[in-house]
Design a protein around this motif. Structure first.
Motif, PDB file in Angstrom:
ATOM      1  N   LYS A   1      61.982  24.642  18.130  1.00  0.00           N
ATOM      2  CA  LYS A   1      61.515  23.656  19.118  1.00  0.00           C
ATOM      3  C   LYS A   1      60.010  23.433  18.983  1.00  0.00           C
ATOM      4  CE  LYS A   1      62.259  21.903  23.612  1.00  0.00           C
ATOM      5  NZ  LYS A   1      63.453  21.450  24.259  1.00  0.00           N
ATOM      6  N   LEU A   2      59.239  24.508  18.904  1.00  0.00           N
ATOM      7  CA  LEU A   2      57.795  24.397  18.715  1.00  0.00           C
ATOM      8  C   LEU A   2      57.483  23.701  17.388  1.00  0.00           C
ATOM      9  CD1 LEU A   2      54.855  25.042  19.503  1.00  0.00           C
ATOM     10  CD2 LEU A   2      55.171  27.281  18.386  1.00  0.00           C
ATOM     11  N   SER A   3      58.205  24.085  16.345  1.00  0.00           N
ATOM     12  CA  SER A   3      58.002  23.468  15.028  1.00  0.00           C
ATOM     13  C   SER A   3      58.319  21.975  15.053  1.00  0.00           C
ATOM     14  CB  SER A   3      58.861  24.167  13.972  1.00  0.00           C
ATOM     15  OG  SER A   3      58.462  25.498  13.797  1.00  0.00           O
ATOM     16  N   ALA A   4      59.352  21.593  15.803  1.00  0.00           N
ATOM     17  CA  ALA A   4      59.705  20.175  15.919  1.00  0.00           C
ATOM     18  C   ALA A   4      58.589  19.394  16.605  1.00  0.00           C
ATOM     19  CB  ALA A   4      61.014  20.011  16.684  1.00  0.00           C
ATOM     20  N   TYR A   5      58.041  19.957  17.672  1.00  0.00           N
ATOM     21  CA  TYR A   5      56.924  19.298  18.343  1.00  0.00           C
ATOM     22  C   TYR A   5      55.714  19.176  17.421  1.00  0.00           C
ATOM     23  CZ  TYR A   5      58.856  19.068  23.080  1.00  0.00           C
ATOM     24  OH  TYR A   5      59.594  18.738  24.187  1.00  0.00           O
ATOM     25  N   LEU A   6      55.366  20.279  16.762  1.00  0.00           N
ATOM     26  CA  LEU A   6      54.197  20.274  15.874  1.00  0.00           C
ATOM     27  C   LEU A   6      54.378  19.322  14.696  1.00  0.00           C
ATOM     28  CD1 LEU A   6      53.267  24.062  15.806  1.00  0.00           C
ATOM     29  CD2 LEU A   6      51.991  22.207  16.890  1.00  0.00           C
ATOM     30  N   ALA A   7      55.520  19.401  14.037  1.00  0.00           N
ATOM     31  CA  ALA A   7      55.760  18.557  12.860  1.00  0.00           C
ATOM     32  C   ALA A   7      55.804  17.078  13.241  1.00  0.00           C
ATOM     33  CB  ALA A   7      57.060  18.968  12.173  1.00  0.00           C
ATOM     34  N   SER A   8      56.526  16.758  14.302  1.00  0.00           N
ATOM     35  CA  SER A   8      56.666  15.357  14.715  1.00  0.00           C
ATOM     36  C   SER A   8      55.342  14.781  15.197  1.00  0.00           C
ATOM     37  CB  SER A   8      57.717  15.236  15.816  1.00  0.00           C
ATOM     38  OG  SER A   8      58.949  15.744  15.365  1.00  0.00           O
ATOM     39  N   GLY A   9      54.600  15.559  15.966  1.00  0.00           N
ATOM     40  CA  GLY A   9      53.288  15.108  16.428  1.00  0.00           C
ATOM     41  C   GLY A   9      52.316  14.930  15.278  1.00  0.00           C
ATOM     42  N   THR A  10      52.339  15.870  14.357  1.00  0.00           N
ATOM     43  CA  THR A  10      51.456  15.769  13.185  1.00  0.00           C
ATOM     44  C   THR A  10      51.791  14.544  12.360  1.00  0.00           C
ATOM     45  OG1 THR A  10      51.178  18.172  13.109  1.00  0.00           O
ATOM     46  CG2 THR A  10      50.666  16.957  11.092  1.00  0.00           C
ATOM     47  N   GLU A  11      53.082  14.310  12.130  1.00  0.00           N
ATOM     48  CA  GLU A  11      53.481  13.128  11.352  1.00  0.00           C
ATOM     49  C   GLU A  11      53.001  11.839  12.015  1.00  0.00           C
ATOM     50  OE1 GLU A  11      57.611  14.654   9.248  1.00  0.00           O
ATOM     51  OE2 GLU A  11      57.714  13.794  11.261  1.00  0.00           O
ATOM     52  N   LEU A  12      53.205  11.742  13.304  1.00  0.00           N
ATOM     53  CA  LEU A  12      52.857  10.519  14.026  1.00  0.00           C
ATOM     54  C   LEU A  12      51.342  10.296  14.077  1.00  0.00           C
ATOM     55  CD1 LEU A  12      54.221   8.213  15.609  1.00  0.00           C
ATOM     56  CD2 LEU A  12      53.969   9.597  17.658  1.00  0.00           C
ATOM     57  N   ILE A  13      50.600  11.293  14.503  1.00  0.00           N
ATOM     58  CA  ILE A  13      49.156  11.135  14.677  1.00  0.00           C
ATOM     59  C   ILE A  13      48.426  11.103  13.342  1.00  0.00           C
ATOM     60  CG2 ILE A  13      47.088  12.235  15.616  1.00  0.00           C
ATOM     61  CD1 ILE A  13      48.991  13.294  17.890  1.00  0.00           C
ATOM     62  N   ALA A  14      48.735  12.040  12.466  1.00  0.00           N
ATOM     63  CA  ALA A  14      48.060  12.079  11.163  1.00  0.00           C
ATOM     64  C   ALA A  14      48.411  10.846  10.330  1.00  0.00           C
ATOM     65  CB  ALA A  14      48.422  13.356  10.410  1.00  0.00           C
ATOM     66  N   GLY A  15      49.639  10.367  10.440  1.00  0.00           N
ATOM     67  CA  GLY A  15      50.022   9.145   9.729  1.00  0.00           C
ATOM     68  C   GLY A  15      49.190   7.956  10.181  1.00  0.00           C
ATOM     69  N   ALA A  16      48.993   7.829  11.498  1.00  0.00           N
ATOM     70  CA  ALA A  16      48.170   6.739  12.024  1.00  0.00           C
ATOM     71  C   ALA A  16      46.714   6.867  11.562  1.00  0.00           C
ATOM     72  CB  ALA A  16      48.245   6.709  13.543  1.00  0.00           C
ATOM     73  N   LEU A  17      46.204   8.099  11.555  1.00  0.00           N
ATOM     74  CA  LEU A  17      44.833   8.314  11.087  1.00  0.00           C
ATOM     75  C   LEU A  17      44.687   8.009   9.602  1.00  0.00           C
ATOM     76  CD1 LEU A  17      43.907  11.555  13.074  1.00  0.00           C
ATOM     77  CD2 LEU A  17      43.071   9.231  13.471  1.00  0.00           C
TER      78      LEU A  17
END
Length: 135
Positions: free
Chosen positions: A51-67
């Motif tokens: 669950k923690l990994s899903a939050y971290l991975a999904s958030g990283t993909e979304l935010i880092a992708g936009a950056l």
């Protein structure tokens, strides 16, 4: 070929394509399949703390992708995404052979090498990093 315009245009194209890919993946994890379903997949793959990994991975993909798309903190976010892809390759793809049709390392390998190119060569002149460095 040592032409800065060609290099910068290529970096821009690679950054935009990679950024869009990661934003789409992060968006899908958050809003289409949902974090719960993503965590379930992570658990089936044996990823620690799913669950923690899903939050971290999904958030990283979304935010880092936009950056990546806008070229802000580019080297840092490309490094973070490269680490994420390396972990996904280890936990999910490594045991499935090479080809993407079998869930193998083909696709994550292309993503990793493309991100490594951004880490090594930077964002290029068509980025917010460059605009902020000039100020």
């Amino acid at each position: 070929m040592n032409r800065p315009v060609v290099r910068d245009l290529t970096l821009l194209i690679v950054r935009i394509v990679l950024g869009v890919v990661f934003v789409a993946r992060g968006y899908t994890h958050w809003f289409v399949t949902g974090i719960g379903a993503t965590a379930g997949e992570f658990a089936r793959w044996g990823i620690p703390q799913p669950k923690l990994s899903a939050y971290l991975a999904s958030g990283t993909e979304l935010i880092a992708g936009a950056l990546l798309v806008i070229g802000l903190l580019t080297t840092l976010v490309a490094s973070a995404l490269a680490l994420l892809i390396a972990l996904a390759t280890y936990f999910v793809h490594l045991g499935n052979g090479f080809f993407v049709a079998d869930g193998g390392i083909e696709y994550p390998l292309v993503l990793f090498v493309s991100l490594l190119m951004i880490v090594v060569f930077g964002a290029g002149r068509a980025s917010l990093d460059e605009v902020l460095n000039r100020a």
